[in-house]
Design an enzyme around this catalytic site. Structure first.
Site, PDB file in Angstrom:
ATOM      1  N   GLN A  55     -52.559  47.450 -21.535  1.00 32.50           N
ATOM      2  CA  GLN A  55     -52.567  47.102 -20.744  1.00 32.50           C
ATOM      3  C   GLN A  55     -53.002  49.368 -20.015  1.00 32.50           C
ATOM      4  O   GLN A  55     -54.441  49.495 -19.723  1.00 32.50           O
ATOM      5  CB  GLN A  55     -52.357  46.957 -19.698  1.00 32.50           C
ATOM      6  N   SER A  56     -52.096  50.030 -19.809  1.00 28.99           N
ATOM      7  CA  SER A  56     -52.091  51.240 -19.881  1.00 28.99           C
ATOM      8  C   SER A  56     -52.936  51.960 -20.477  1.00 28.99           C
ATOM      9  O   SER A  56     -53.730  53.127 -20.241  1.00 28.99           O
ATOM     10  CB  SER A  56     -51.135  51.784 -19.329  1.00 28.99           C
TER      11      SER A  56
END
Length: 386
Positions: A55-56
């Protein structure tokens, strides 16, 4: 040399640590010789399903707002907190490198890690605040690992701690870094290139032999009649003693060559009249057609039509009942609606439009309002007169 080799190969018990972090998976272990002193594996939900990637990495371009993205960000934060030390008030049961494993890691000779550049700070910290003391003991694994698990970490440790004997040339090739831009070494001018051996021309494959019915000695006249779908000729051949069980060179019986329903029916009708003449199972001819079988078929079709008519009649009666029930329900609903409507206080008819109001009364028209007013005045006058 033998003594030096014996000294190099003497039994040792190295104290090493191996740790790997990738895609929400962490695995680490501390080994003393061939046994693991302590090990741990963690997993958090950080990878985007079907789309792949953490997700980062997705948040680099834009901030995604969804329940799944929030869960993945929380998973990445929890994983980082589980690996490093949190404050004493928030310290949980999963801190490893800076709390639980601090004493064991300080006694290790080497610490082998497998982590990407993006997640290196999560595992090892930063240059100002490193999680592990003495960074010079940290080494990167010289080979790739799969999914971080205890078995993968254990296999990587045994592979890194193994001693391999090989020739000097092989060792140079294995230890050299791979560079795809480097061109392969060209042979020197003094060396003669190897002579090319003339290649033999491949032999042409033999052409397959085409099958021809006329050249097949096992292809009978009954086969020819069945192939031509000639009903009269099939019947004549069977009457003259043609064998329906005979097979041609391809192993086909005459019935197999029929392509029309009439030709197949001719075989079945002849079988119905001559059931004991041949072994019809070998001839692959289905059940024979007789007068009794045709009569049964006609009766079955007649019964089927009768059932269809009865079913259609029942469906019509059911549809009629459903229509009557629908009309009855509509009439009942209409009556109930009329009863529920507001009625005129003079003529007692349901008011469908905007009513006329006077005092506490409602009327369907202005005339009903005037008439009802006169009636009330007359009743009041009669009461006054006694």
């Amino acid at each position: 040399m033998d003594r030096c080799l014996a000294q190099v190969c003497r039994l040792r018990e190295p104290r090493w640590a191996v740790m790997a972090l990738r895609s929400g998976h962490f695995a680490g272990a501390i080994f003393h010789g061939q046994e693991s002193i302590i090990h741990k594996a963690l997993h958090r939900y950080t990878v985007r399903a079907k789309a792949g990637g953490a997700q980062s990495a997705c948040d680099g371009g834009k901030k995604v707002k969804s329940v799944g993205s929030s869960l993945r960000r929380h998973g990445e934060q929890r994983l980082a907190e589980d690996i490093k030390e949190r404050s004493s008030a928030e310290r949980g049961p999963h801190e490893l490198l800076t709390v639980k494993w601090a004493e064991e890691l300080s006694a290790c000779e080497l610490i082998l890690v497998s982590v990407s550049k993006r997640m290196k700070s999560t595992l090892l910290g930063t240059e100002k605040e490193p999680f592990l003391p003495e960074p010079h003991r940290i080494r990167k694994l010289p080979f790739m690992m799969g999914k971080p698990t205890f078995e993968a970490v254990k296999s990587a440790y045994f592979r890194a701690a193994s001693l391999v004997f090989c020739e000097e040339k092989v060792a140079e090739v294995m230890s050299a870094r791979f560079n795809p831009r480097e061109e392969p070494e060209k042979p020197s001018k003094l060396e003669k290139p190897p002579e090319k051996v003339p290649e033999k021309e491949p032999e042409a494959a033999p052409e397959p032999v085409k099958y021809c019915e006329e050249e097949d000695p096992l292809f009978t006249a009954l086969h020819a009649a069945a192939l031509a779908d000639d009903v009269d000729q099939i019947w004549e051949e069977l009457e003259e003693g043609g064998d329906p069980t005979a097979r041609d060179s391809k192993g086909r019986v005459a019935y197999y060559l029929c392509s029309s329903a009439g030709a197949r029916e001719a075989f079945r009708r002849w079988r119905g009249q001559n059931e004991e003449a041949w072994e019809w199972e070998k001839a692959q001819v289905p059940e024979g057609i007789t007068e009794a079988s045709e009569q049964r078929k006609r009766e079955k079709e007649k019964e089927k039509k009768k059932k269809q008519k009865e079913k259609q009649k029942a469906n019509k009666a059911k549809a009629k009942e459903e229509e009557e029930e629908r009309l009855r329900k509509e009439a009942e609903e209409k009556r109930q609606l009329e009863e529920a409507r507001v009625k005129c206080d003079k003529c007692q008819t349901p008011i469908t439009a905007k009513p006329f109001s006077r005092l506490n009364y409602l009327y369907c028209s202005f005339d009903c309002s005037n008439q009802h007013r006169r009636d009330l005045q007359a009743e009041a006058a009669l009461k006054r007169l006694g």
